[in-house]
Enzyme design. Structure first.
Site, PDB file in Angstrom:
ATOM      1  N   THR A   3       7.120   3.247  -5.258  1.00 31.08           N
ATOM      2  CA  THR A   3       7.253   2.376  -4.312  1.00 31.08           C
ATOM      3  C   THR A   3       8.693   1.994  -4.868  1.00 31.08           C
ATOM      4  O   THR A   3       9.298   2.255  -5.582  1.00 31.08           O
ATOM      5  CB  THR A   3       6.319   1.320  -4.059  1.00 31.08           C
ATOM      6  OG1 THR A   3       6.432   0.333  -3.139  1.00 31.08           O
ATOM      7  CG2 THR A   3       6.317   0.382  -5.633  1.00 31.08           C
ATOM      8  N   LYS A  49      -6.914  -5.908  -8.834  1.00 31.85           N
ATOM      9  CA  LYS A  49      -6.288  -6.864  -9.538  1.00 31.85           C
ATOM     10  C   LYS A  49      -6.857  -8.194  -9.054  1.00 31.85           C
ATOM     11  O   LYS A  49      -6.877  -9.155  -9.679  1.00 31.85           O
ATOM     12  CB  LYS A  49      -4.594  -6.839  -9.047  1.00 31.85           C
ATOM     13  CG  LYS A  49      -4.002  -5.596  -9.809  1.00 31.85           C
ATOM     14  CD  LYS A  49      -2.641  -5.560  -9.492  1.00 31.85           C
ATOM     15  CE  LYS A  49      -2.322  -4.868  -8.169  1.00 31.85           C
ATOM     16  NZ  LYS A  49      -2.560  -3.578  -7.938  1.00 31.85           N
ATOM     17  N   GLN A  96       1.201  -3.584  -6.184  1.00 29.81           N
ATOM     18  CA  GLN A  96       1.218  -2.140  -6.504  1.00 29.81           C
ATOM     19  C   GLN A  96       0.901  -2.052  -8.142  1.00 29.81           C
ATOM     20  O   GLN A  96      -0.048  -2.566  -8.569  1.00 29.81           O
ATOM     21  CB  GLN A  96       2.606  -1.553  -6.219  1.00 29.81           C
ATOM     22  CG  GLN A  96       2.643  -1.382  -4.709  1.00 29.81           C
ATOM     23  CD  GLN A  96       3.167  -2.869  -4.123  1.00 29.81           C
ATOM     24  OE1 GLN A  96       4.002  -3.455  -4.469  1.00 29.81           O
ATOM     25  NE2 GLN A  96       2.671  -2.790  -2.787  1.00 29.81           N
ATOM     26  N   VAL A 113     -18.305  -4.615 -12.929  1.00 27.83           N
ATOM     27  CA  VAL A 113     -19.403  -3.765 -12.671  1.00 27.83           C
ATOM     28  C   VAL A 113     -20.244  -3.916 -11.319  1.00 27.83           C
ATOM     29  O   VAL A 113     -21.398  -3.762 -11.078  1.00 27.83           O
ATOM     30  CB  VAL A 113     -20.378  -4.461 -13.783  1.00 27.83           C
ATOM     31  CG1 VAL A 113     -20.048  -3.736 -15.195  1.00 27.83           C
ATOM     32  CG2 VAL A 113     -20.808  -5.478 -13.679  1.00 27.83           C
ATOM     33  N   GLY A 131      -2.453  -4.077  -0.412  1.00 31.28           N
ATOM     34  CA  GLY A 131      -3.839  -4.756   0.373  1.00 31.28           C
ATOM     35  C   GLY A 131      -4.659  -5.218  -0.459  1.00 31.28           C
ATOM     36  O   GLY A 131      -4.994  -4.604  -1.471  1.00 31.28           O
ATOM     37  N   HIS A 132      -5.287  -6.265  -0.236  1.00 27.23           N
ATOM     38  CA  HIS A 132      -6.541  -6.884  -1.049  1.00 27.23           C
ATOM     39  C   HIS A 132      -7.410  -7.307  -0.168  1.00 27.23           C
ATOM     40  O   HIS A 132      -7.044  -8.169   1.006  1.00 27.23           O
ATOM     41  CB  HIS A 132      -6.028  -7.828  -2.321  1.00 27.23           C
ATOM     42  CG  HIS A 132      -4.913  -8.650  -2.013  1.00 27.23           C
ATOM     43  ND1 HIS A 132      -3.800  -8.666  -2.264  1.00 27.23           N
ATOM     44  CD2 HIS A 132      -5.162  -9.732  -0.956  1.00 27.23           C
ATOM     45  CE1 HIS A 132      -3.071  -9.861  -1.895  1.00 27.23           C
ATOM     46  NE2 HIS A 132      -3.943 -10.508  -1.195  1.00 27.23           N
ATOM     47  N   ARG A 145      -8.375   7.872  -0.872  1.00 34.39           N
ATOM     48  CA  ARG A 145      -7.617   8.017  -1.863  1.00 34.39           C
ATOM     49  C   ARG A 145      -7.993   9.356  -2.753  1.00 34.39           C
ATOM     50  O   ARG A 145      -9.200   9.839  -2.841  1.00 34.39           O
ATOM     51  CB  ARG A 145      -7.899   6.892  -2.884  1.00 34.39           C
ATOM     52  CG  ARG A 145      -7.510   5.662  -2.302  1.00 34.39           C
ATOM     53  CD  ARG A 145      -7.638   4.460  -3.142  1.00 34.39           C
ATOM     54  NE  ARG A 145      -7.269   3.075  -2.374  1.00 34.39           N
ATOM     55  CZ  ARG A 145      -8.099   2.205  -2.310  1.00 34.39           C
ATOM     56  NH1 ARG A 145      -9.281   2.118  -3.208  1.00 34.39           N
ATOM     57  NH2 ARG A 145      -7.630   0.795  -1.582  1.00 34.39           N
ATOM     58  N   ASP A 186      -4.357  -0.496  -6.317  1.00 31.77           N
ATOM     59  CA  ASP A 186      -5.780  -0.694  -5.927  1.00 31.77           C
ATOM     60  C   ASP A 186      -6.874  -0.561  -7.069  1.00 31.77           C
ATOM     61  O   ASP A 186      -7.797  -0.096  -6.988  1.00 31.77           O
ATOM     62  CB  ASP A 186      -6.150   0.544  -4.894  1.00 31.77           C
ATOM     63  CG  ASP A 186      -5.071   0.689  -3.865  1.00 31.77           C
ATOM     64  OD1 ASP A 186      -4.908  -0.253  -3.483  1.00 31.77           O
ATOM     65  OD2 ASP A 186      -4.556   1.914  -3.549  1.00 31.77           O
TER      66      ASP A 186
HETATM   67  P1  IMP Z   1       5.597   2.472  -0.124  1.00 36.06           P
HETATM   68  O1  IMP Z   1       5.586   1.325  -0.819  1.00 36.06           O
HETATM   69  O2  IMP Z   1       4.994   1.967   1.604  1.00 36.06           O
HETATM   70  O3  IMP Z   1       7.204   2.764   0.071  1.00 36.06           O
HETATM   71  O4  IMP Z   1       4.971   3.785  -0.302  1.00 36.06           O
HETATM   72  C1  IMP Z   1       5.395   4.391  -1.617  1.00 36.06           C
HETATM   73  C2  IMP Z   1       4.187   4.868  -2.280  1.00 36.06           C
HETATM   74  O5  IMP Z   1       3.669   3.818  -2.897  1.00 36.06           O
HETATM   75  C3  IMP Z   1       3.116   5.564  -1.484  1.00 36.06           C
HETATM   76  O6  IMP Z   1       2.573   6.735  -2.309  1.00 36.06           O
HETATM   77  C4  IMP Z   1       2.302   4.502  -1.091  1.00 36.06           C
HETATM   78  O7  IMP Z   1       0.657   5.038  -0.874  1.00 36.06           O
HETATM   79  C5  IMP Z   1       1.938   3.849  -2.409  1.00 36.06           C
HETATM   80  N1  IMP Z   1       1.747   2.443  -2.416  1.00 36.06           N
HETATM   81  C6  IMP Z   1       2.507   1.371  -2.150  1.00 36.06           C
HETATM   82  N2  IMP Z   1       1.710   0.218  -2.009  1.00 36.06           N
HETATM   83  C7  IMP Z   1       0.638   0.455  -2.345  1.00 36.06           C
HETATM   84  C8  IMP Z   1      -0.520  -0.239  -2.805  1.00 36.06           C
HETATM   85  O8  IMP Z   1      -0.521  -1.668  -2.737  1.00 36.06           O
HETATM   86  N3  IMP Z   1      -1.768   0.269  -3.446  1.00 36.06           N
HETATM   87  C9  IMP Z   1      -1.636   1.712  -3.443  1.00 36.06           C
HETATM   88  N4  IMP Z   1      -0.671   2.491  -3.342  1.00 36.06           N
HETATM   89  C10 IMP Z   1       0.623   1.948  -2.828  1.00 36.06           C
END
Ligand code: IMP
Length: 432
Positions: free
Chosen positions: A251, A16, A236, A422, A40-41, A317, A13
């Protein structure tokens, strides 16, 4: 021309999409390389906002070939809905601007149930996104998972594969349901899933995606031969990397630069630029160590000003000061050539800012990240904030304190800053 890559340096997050947006302007191919619908974007198309999870954000550019690489795990339903949603918004998604590798692995409904089951059983919960991403990678490693190419198999063969893929899940949930009934767990039961159900699921969504499934290798080979610009879009982030991050609070893929190159299918010697994206502070969604976390009013302010709520799960967050030790650690492991620093406007709203420049660890001062991060206490350098970036379009126009913040990041990490965010709108980007 070149191959460039954009990767996250913190906990995801970092924004990117901003760097992707700028670099994609000259690209002929943009490849999403790792992760699944846990990412997620937000993309703004024709005045509307779309939260995308699987489509590369370059999909809004009809002249670029957006590709989902072999390192991604794709939820058929989410992918198919995203395609429909973007088409409704008038975004072109045709064979000449979108491709899915036939090697991309498929996330099925039982993967999501398994994700939920594992989290329920774990004492030390990861706080996953619940999207079945880790469990898809697990079945990939177990060598029973389905790939996009399998959707074209004869009915009998595909059903056989699904049965194989479902076996372990159904054995596990039978046991879990028994324990639940026995009163050991007080959570919702887990459904037994049949081959027929998942076959129907595959057929339902195959319809919308089959035209895009292809062998991506010749396309990449051709682009390299033509000297075209290939852009690899990471998902990620470094500290969620399963090898280099905060294991086990990670992850399940390798979002560091090497893992991202592998997931896209482009070798390391062909990567000319690695742009690392970071925020001017730190945020984390999910559990795990967070050395500079602020569980106070300042942390709340950063959360509100920076709109720090998960795109995929909506979770607030966790927020904290910028940890430069963590950023520097990624420099060589990911081979960074430049940085994109986002939210310089957000952090500047605070009159005093702290930046972590070392750790107190077992009676010593260190400037690297040890494996037992939780034993580190941050050492801060205090900087003057209180700046505004309103109306600023060049680096030179930034207030001195804001420039000093950027200089500190460059000096500490030894990596030049290329982009500065910014404002939420991608137009609010300063190119240094
Ligand atoms: P998973 O990837 O769903 O198995 O989650 C594993 C960890 O990675 C957790 O703490 C999620 O919140 C974090 N995570 C996975 N994908 C993202 C992302 O795109 N942005 C932020 N955190 C992520």
């Amino acid at each position: 021309m070149a191959t460039k890559m954009i990767v996250g340096l913190q906990y995801g997050d970092e924004g990117k999409g901003r760097a992707v947006h700028y670099e994609a302007k000259n690209a002929s191919i943009v490849i999403r390389a790792t992760g699944g619908s846990n990412a997620g974007h937000t993309v703004v198309a024709n005045g509307k906002k779309y939260a995308m999870h699987l489509l590369p954000s370059a999909i809004i550019r009809p002249d670029v070939l957006s590709m989902i690489g072999p390192g991604v795990v794709a939820d058929l339903k989410i992918l198919s809905e995203e395609i429909a949603q973007m088409r409704e918004a008038g975004i072109k998604i045709e064979k000449d601007n979108f491709a899915i590798s036939e090697r991309t692995h498929i996330t099925l409904p039982h993967h999501k149930q398994l994700d939920r089951l594992y989290e329920m059983l774990k004492e030390n919960k990861v706080g996953t996104t619940g999207r079945g991403v880790g469990t898809t990678y697990e079945e990939k490693a177990r060598r029973t998972n389905l790939r996009m190419c399998d959707l074209f198999q004869e009915e009998e063969k595909l059903k056989h594969k699904i049965t194989e893929n479902l076996k372990v899940y159904n054995v596990l949930v039978a046991e879990a349901n028994f324990l639940i009934e026995d009163g050991v767990y007080h959570e919702q039961k887990f459904p037994i899933i049949t081959t027929e159900e998942e076959y129907e699921y595959c057929m339902q969504y195959k319809e919308n995606i089959q035209a895009f499934i292809t062998d991506t290798h010749p396309i990449i080979d051709q682009a390299i031969e033509n000297n075209a610009l290939i852009l690899i879009e990471g998902a990620q982030s470094f500290w969620l990397d399963n090898d280099h991050g905060d294991y086990p609070m990670t992850t399940s893929s390798n979002p560091n630069a090497s893992g991202t190159a592998s997931g896209a299918g482009v070798g390391p010697t062909l990567i000319n630029e690695v742009i690392g994206v970071m925020k001017a502070y730190t945020s984390r969604v999910g559990n795990g160590p967070f050395i500079t976390e602020l569980e106070d009013e300042t942390g709340n302010l950063i959360r509100e000003w920076g709109h720090e709520y998960g795109t995929t799960t909506g979770r607030p967050r966790r927020t904290g000061w910028l940890d430069l030790v963590m950023i520097k650690h990624t420099k060589n492991t990911s081979g960074l050539t430049s940085l994109c620093v986002n939210h310089l406007d957000t952090i500047g709203k605070l009159s005093q800012i702290q930046v972590c420049v070392g750790y107190q660890y077992k009676g010593k001062t260190i400037q690297h990240v040890p494996i037992d991060k939780e034993n580190c206490k941050p050492i801060y350098q205090t900087l003057k904030g209180g700046w505004t970036t309103e109306g600023v379009t060049t680096f030179e126009q930034l207030p001195k304190e804001a420039r000093d913040y950027i200089y500190l990041i460059e000096k500490y990490t030894g990596v030049p800053v290329k982009y500065i965010g910014v404002g939420a709108d991608e137009k609010r980007t300063i190119i240094k």
